[in-house]
Scaffold this motif. Structure first.
Motif, PDB file in Angstrom:
ATOM      1  N   SER A 511      66.449 -16.477 -10.786  1.00 54.94           N
ATOM      2  CA  SER A 511      66.221 -15.075 -11.136  1.00 54.94           C
ATOM      3  C   SER A 511      67.537 -14.332 -11.315  1.00 54.94           C
ATOM      4  O   SER A 511      68.588 -14.788 -10.892  1.00 54.94           O
ATOM      5  N   ALA A 512      67.427 -13.169 -11.938  1.00 55.71           N
ATOM      6  CA  ALA A 512      68.581 -12.296 -12.123  1.00 55.71           C
ATOM      7  C   ALA A 512      68.172 -10.888 -11.728  1.00 55.71           C
ATOM      8  O   ALA A 512      67.007 -10.512 -11.876  1.00 55.71           O
ATOM      9  N   ASP A 513      69.140 -10.109 -11.233  1.00 53.97           N
ATOM     10  CA  ASP A 513      68.874  -8.722 -10.848  1.00 53.97           C
ATOM     11  C   ASP A 513      69.399  -7.779 -11.919  1.00 53.97           C
ATOM     12  O   ASP A 513      70.444  -8.013 -12.504  1.00 53.97           O
ATOM     13  N   LEU A 514      68.651  -6.731 -12.151  1.00 54.10           N
ATOM     14  CA  LEU A 514      69.055  -5.760 -13.161  1.00 54.10           C
ATOM     15  C   LEU A 514      68.569  -4.386 -12.718  1.00 54.10           C
ATOM     16  O   LEU A 514      67.379  -4.106 -12.747  1.00 54.10           O
ATOM     17  N   SER A 515      69.497  -3.558 -12.309  1.00 49.74           N
ATOM     18  CA  SER A 515      69.253  -2.195 -11.802  1.00 49.74           C
ATOM     19  C   SER A 515      67.918  -2.070 -11.046  1.00 49.74           C
ATOM     20  O   SER A 515      67.044  -1.290 -11.421  1.00 49.74           O
ATOM     21  N   GLY A 516      67.805  -2.849  -9.978  1.00 48.12           N
ATOM     22  CA  GLY A 516      66.645  -2.725  -9.099  1.00 48.12           C
ATOM     23  C   GLY A 516      65.483  -3.631  -9.450  1.00 48.12           C
ATOM     24  O   GLY A 516      64.545  -3.793  -8.671  1.00 48.12           O
ATOM     25  N   TYR A 517      65.510  -4.236 -10.624  1.00 49.51           N
ATOM     26  CA  TYR A 517      64.440  -5.140 -11.012  1.00 49.51           C
ATOM     27  C   TYR A 517      64.900  -6.586 -10.803  1.00 49.51           C
ATOM     28  O   TYR A 517      66.088  -6.893 -10.932  1.00 49.51           O
ATOM     29  N   THR A 518      63.959  -7.468 -10.487  1.00 52.08           N
ATOM     30  CA  THR A 518      64.281  -8.889 -10.393  1.00 52.08           C
ATOM     31  C   THR A 518      63.519  -9.630 -11.482  1.00 52.08           C
ATOM     32  O   THR A 518      62.299  -9.498 -11.588  1.00 52.08           O
ATOM     33  N   LEU A 519      64.264 -10.375 -12.303  1.00 42.26           N
ATOM     34  CA  LEU A 519      63.635 -11.106 -13.392  1.00 42.26           C
ATOM     35  C   LEU A 519      63.696 -12.592 -13.069  1.00 42.26           C
ATOM     36  O   LEU A 519      64.780 -13.140 -12.881  1.00 42.26           O
ATOM     37  N   THR A 520      62.527 -13.226 -12.974  1.00 44.26           N
ATOM     38  CA  THR A 520      62.483 -14.652 -12.664  1.00 44.26           C
ATOM     39  C   THR A 520      62.001 -15.428 -13.881  1.00 44.26           C
ATOM     40  O   THR A 520      60.944 -15.136 -14.436  1.00 44.26           O
ATOM     41  N   PHE A 521      62.828 -16.409 -14.266  1.00 42.75           N
ATOM     42  CA  PHE A 521      62.474 -17.233 -15.419  1.00 42.75           C
ATOM     43  C   PHE A 521      61.546 -18.348 -14.946  1.00 42.75           C
ATOM     44  O   PHE A 521      61.931 -19.176 -14.139  1.00 42.75           O
ATOM     45  N   VAL A 541      58.701 -10.162 -13.911  1.00 46.55           N
ATOM     46  CA  VAL A 541      59.554  -9.080 -13.430  1.00 46.55           C
ATOM     47  C   VAL A 541      58.929  -8.448 -12.199  1.00 46.55           C
ATOM     48  O   VAL A 541      57.732  -8.138 -12.182  1.00 46.55           O
ATOM     49  N   THR A 542      59.747  -8.267 -11.165  1.00 43.79           N
ATOM     50  CA  THR A 542      59.261  -7.587  -9.964  1.00 43.79           C
ATOM     51  C   THR A 542      60.241  -6.498  -9.581  1.00 43.79           C
ATOM     52  O   THR A 542      61.412  -6.533  -9.961  1.00 43.79           O
ATOM     53  N   ARG A 543      59.733  -5.517  -8.850  1.00 42.48           N
ATOM     54  CA  ARG A 543      60.601  -4.488  -8.289  1.00 42.48           C
ATOM     55  C   ARG A 543      60.199  -4.322  -6.830  1.00 42.48           C
ATOM     56  O   ARG A 543      59.033  -4.053  -6.551  1.00 42.48           O
ATOM     57  N   ASP A 544      61.133  -4.494  -5.927  1.00 42.62           N
ATOM     58  CA  ASP A 544      60.856  -4.467  -4.483  1.00 42.62           C
ATOM     59  C   ASP A 544      59.689  -5.396  -4.122  1.00 42.62           C
ATOM     60  O   ASP A 544      58.818  -5.039  -3.333  1.00 42.62           O
ATOM     61  N   GLY A 545      59.637  -6.557  -4.732  1.00 41.23           N
ATOM     62  CA  GLY A 545      58.594  -7.528  -4.403  1.00 41.23           C
ATOM     63  C   GLY A 545      57.275  -7.298  -5.130  1.00 41.23           C
ATOM     64  O   GLY A 545      56.413  -8.166  -5.146  1.00 41.23           O
ATOM     65  N   LYS A 546      57.106  -6.120  -5.742  1.00 45.95           N
ATOM     66  CA  LYS A 546      55.846  -5.852  -6.446  1.00 45.95           C
ATOM     67  C   LYS A 546      55.972  -6.253  -7.905  1.00 45.95           C
ATOM     68  O   LYS A 546      56.979  -5.941  -8.551  1.00 45.95           O
ATOM     69  N   PRO A 547      54.937  -6.932  -8.442  1.00 45.05           N
ATOM     70  CA  PRO A 547      55.041  -7.337  -9.843  1.00 45.05           C
ATOM     71  C   PRO A 547      55.017  -6.144 -10.793  1.00 45.05           C
ATOM     72  O   PRO A 547      54.258  -5.186 -10.581  1.00 45.05           O
ATOM     73  N   VAL A 595      69.018  -9.050 -21.387  1.00 46.86           N
ATOM     74  CA  VAL A 595      67.984  -8.200 -20.801  1.00 46.86           C
ATOM     75  C   VAL A 595      68.558  -6.808 -20.593  1.00 46.86           C
ATOM     76  O   VAL A 595      69.751  -6.649 -20.322  1.00 46.86           O
ATOM     77  N   SER A 596      67.720  -5.798 -20.734  1.00 48.08           N
ATOM     78  CA  SER A 596      68.209  -4.446 -20.497  1.00 48.08           C
ATOM     79  C   SER A 596      67.102  -3.559 -19.950  1.00 48.08           C
ATOM     80  O   SER A 596      65.916  -3.840 -20.122  1.00 48.08           O
ATOM     81  N   VAL A 597      67.536  -2.504 -19.249  1.00 49.08           N
ATOM     82  CA  VAL A 597      66.627  -1.462 -18.802  1.00 49.08           C
ATOM     83  C   VAL A 597      66.986  -0.222 -19.585  1.00 49.08           C
ATOM     84  O   VAL A 597      68.123   0.238 -19.557  1.00 49.08           O
TER      85      VAL A 597
END
Lengths: 628, 141
Positions: A511-521, A541-547, A595-597
């Motif tokens: 996974s990679a982190d991007l401004s608070g989001y976690t992206l898992t391939f 994509v999850t944020r704080d563990g939530k999908p 990836v971008s936000v």
């Protein structure tokens, strides 16, 4: 068929020239009964151009590759939907579409009440200007840009439509722009005609709907172009200040400036010569845009190729510009009406239009800078994206601030209402403080963002404090447009400078982190149809563990096109929008991704949609009431 | 009458201020954000001391093209559009566009490395393979 269609264009050209000569004679002798001949006669070239266009459409439907144009833009596997869009996918076809739109609009205008409301002398002069413009476009089509060139023997299959153009945004983007460009031809010719025929001002009322509709088409075209660029090009942005994009923005600025000065003329009777020149300028800038992208004068990301139309377009612009200035000078000087106080709604409207003109001038100048700088510098100097942002963003910030104040002013002088402006000011200060506390540090972006909040506050408060406004369609339309501009400004102020972007290489499970989001391939998968084969990466994509959602960026390989194309994927949101492009495989299983936000980016599209729909409320039947 | 006159002056002063501000903005923009737009041969003709921030136009050489698979990026020789004997080494880190391949026309933005004269690009754009282009390519041969 090729010859028939070509002859259609040729005879249409001859008919336009003949009618133009007739119009000149009739105007010279003041024979107003010649009008019937012109109005009916114009149907002949209109019919011929429509016929030629119908031939092209039928050939597209049949995928007749004996047409060089069709061979170059279509192949056997292309879906019917996109096959028809090939009509305007190339230079020859798009010019034909432009010409066809102008002819049809001219024919409709000739039988519209707006046209009837003009004095007969003005109508004569209108044809004298409009017909040569038509003849010029037909000349381009029959000499330098013929869409009906035949290939003998007919090839078995075509070269296919560029996959980048195979997107719904791209089906509608070019024709909307061309409809806008074409639409401005009518008010521009009517403006000149009324200047010469000494009937100042009437053309503004007569062409009001044409102006609004053309502005809507142009705006919609530009916004769709931005959306297409964001969704299809996969670089994550919507505006790169490329010459091709600027080409459509320059006439938009001058058209917008005109819409504001036109109000001054219809309310106060001032600025009539300015308006004539602005209107003509708008149409000529549309031609200039075509010149910019079709002449090869500027190195652009898009290589459009020359094809010989550059010099005729340049000549056309110069001649028309001279004619326009002469027409205004020769034309009877209108009764002079002075402007009201600067501190009035009219005063600020005028200042607003200065800003729009300045924006148009800056963009035009910066786009042409590589050519201009050659005058004194041995090496070509251009201006990059930073220049546009540095100069245009402050100007746009002032425009939204001006709008926050302007509606609270009286037409003649002073404020018409006290609570509204105070509350607007309060909203501005609060927004300024709020955004600053929220981490917006760039001063210009801060003022622009707070300004767009105060502009939107103004739109809402006006309806609270000025009850009369709730009852007119006019004010709903006007302020909905400005609310849309506020929304777009807010979206632009955040999605541009506050975008977070990363390029990452991920193996399955990483996974990679991007401004608070976690992206898992998770994995990649493949799919194949006759026209396209694709690979797709699946990212959770999850944020704080939530999908939050799943991103599925693709790479597609189209038949007839050797290189793969990226298909971006988004998780849409009104706050943050997640955006991913699959760049490629770095090994058997791991992928490289961009990836971008993008914060608030969707407000650009929401505002943009409103911007194009709201002016429909402003359209008006003839014999309607007073101009507001 | 005096009203109109004073109005005129107010407008002229405002216009003057506006044009002044605009001029200042534009001039400061030009002095800070000017970028050389150069073909490869033009860039090579430039004195080394004057080579700095630039946008280069050229095409990609098939020989000696090194794509870095692990970390994103590519190194290649940028050929002059007309004179293929002239080239500049370009080092680029970042996502390589789909349409990047030998022979492709590209635009790179970045600055010259003072030490070895190579060009370090921070953006790499391939020209849109628009269909509009076909004709002129054939015409140029």
């Amino acid at each position: 068929m090729h010859l028939t269609a070509y002859l259609g264009l040729l005879f249409a050209l001859l008919a336009c020239l003949f009618l133009a000569g007739f119009a000149a004679l009739a105007a010279w002798r003041d024979q107003e009964n010649g009008l019937v001949v012109l109005e009916r006669g114009f149907l002949v070239p209109t019919f011929l151009v429509t016929l030629s266009s119908a031939v092209l459409t039928a050939a597209l439907a049949a995928k007749d590759f004996s047409f060089l144009y069709i061979y170059e833009h279509v192949d056997r596997v292309l879906s019917t939907f996109y096959t028809f869009s090939a009509f305007w996918a190339g230079r020859e076809g798009s010019l034909l579409f432009w010409s066809l739109s102008m002819m049809l609009m001219g024919a409709i205008f000739a039988f519209s009440p707006g046209y009837r409301s003009l004095a007969p002398r003005t109508r004569l002069w209108f044809w004298l200007f409009f017909l040569p413009v038509q003849a010029f476009f037909l000349l381009l089509l029959s000499c330098w840009s013929n869409p009906f060139v035949e290939v003998v023997p007919a090839p078995a299959d075509g070269q296919g439509l560029n996959p980048l153009l195979q997107n719904p945004g791209m089906i509608f983007h070019p024709p909307l722009l061309f409809l806008g460009y074409a639409g401005f031809a009518i008010p521009a010719c009517a403006a000149l005609a009324s200047a010469i025929a000494a009937e100042p001002g009437s053309w503004i009322k007569a062409c009001r709907n044409w102006n609004l509709l053309s502005w809507i088409f142009l705006s919609a075209g530009i916004i769709l172009g931005g959306w297409w660029s964001y969704m299809e090009l996969g670089w994550g942005g919507y505006w790169a200040w490329d010459p091709v994009e600027n080409a459509s923005l320059i006439p938009w600025f001058s058209a917008t400036a005109f819409l504001h000065t036109a109000i001054i003329e219809s309310r106060r009777g001032a600025l009539s010569r300015t308006n004539v020149l602005l209107m003509v300028l708008t149409f000529l800038l549309c031609v200039f845009g075509t010149y910019l992208v079709r002449s090869g004068v500027i190195e652009s990301l898009h290589a459009f190729g020359e094809g010989g139309v550059g010099s005729p377009l340049l000549l056309f612009m110069i001649v028309s510009g001279v004619v326009a200035v002469l027409a205004v000078l020769i034309g009877e000087k209108p009764v002079y009406r002075s402007l009201s106080d600067m501190w009035s709604r009219q005063g600020l409207l005028l200042v607003t239009s200065w800003f729009f003109l300045a924006l148009g001038l800056v963009v035009a100048m910066a786009t042409m800078w590589p050519v201009i700088s050659k005058l004194w510098s041995a090496t070509t100097v251009g201006l990059g994206e930073d220049f546009y942002n540095r100069v245009c963003v402050p100007l746009l910030a002032v425009v939204v601030l001006l709008f926050s104040i302007c509606p609270w002013l009286d037409w003649k002088v002073g404020l018409r209402e006290r609570r509204g402006p105070l509350l607007t000011l309060a909203a501005f200060v609060l927004a300024l403080a709020g955004f600053a506390a929220g981490g917006v540090t760039k001063p210009v972006a801060l003022v622009a963002a707070a300004g767009s909040v105060s502009a939107m506050t103004t739109c809402v408060l006006l309806f609270v404090f000025v009850p009369a406004m709730r009852r007119t369609r006019q004010s709903w339309g006007t302020y909905a447009v400005h609310l849309a501009v506020g929304l777009m400004a807010l979206g632009i102020a955040f999605s541009g400078p506050y975008k977070v972007e990363r390029e990452v290489v991920l193996a399955p499970g990483q996974s990679a982190d991007l401004s608070g989001y976690t992206l898992t391939f998770e994995k990649s998968e493949q799919e194949k149809t006759p026209a396209v084969s694709l690979v797709r990466a699946i990212l959770h994509v999850t944020r704080d563990g939530k999908p939050v959602g799943t991103l599925t960026p693709e790479r597609r390989l189209y038949l007839h096109f050797p290189q793969p194309f990226a298909e971006a994927s988004i998780i849409p949101g009104l706050g943050d929008e997640l955006y991913a492009t699959l760049l490629g495989f770095t090994s058997e299983t791991s992928v490289s991704l961009k990836v971008s936000v993008n914060p608030l980016v969707n407000w650009v599209w929401i505002g943009g949609t409103l911007l194009c729909l709201a002016p429909l409320l402003l359209l008006r039947r003839r014999n309607g009431g007073r101009e507001a | 009458m005096t009203r109109t006159k004073s109005n005129k002056i107010v407008y002229l002063v405002a216009l003057f201020l506006f044009l002044g501000g605009l001029g200042w903005l534009v001039l400061s923009g030009i002095s800070e954000d000017s970028v050389y737009f150069l073909n490869v041969s033009e860039a090579l003709a430039l004195e080394p001391a004057k080579r700095e921030q630039a946008r280069l136009f050229g095409s990609v050489d098939a020989a000696d093209l090194r794509a870095d698979a692990q970390s994103l990026g590519v190194s290649f020789n940028l050929l002059d559009k007309f004179d293929h004997s002239k080239s500049i080494r370009v080092n680029y880190r970042g996502a390589v566009p789909d349409t990047f391949k030998p022979g492709a026309e590209v635009i790179v933005e970045g600055r010259f490395d003072k030490a070895d004269g190579a060009f370090t690009a921070n953006t790499l754009i391939t020209k849109c393979p628009s269909k509009y282009k076909k004709k002129s390519e054939e015409a140029q041969g």
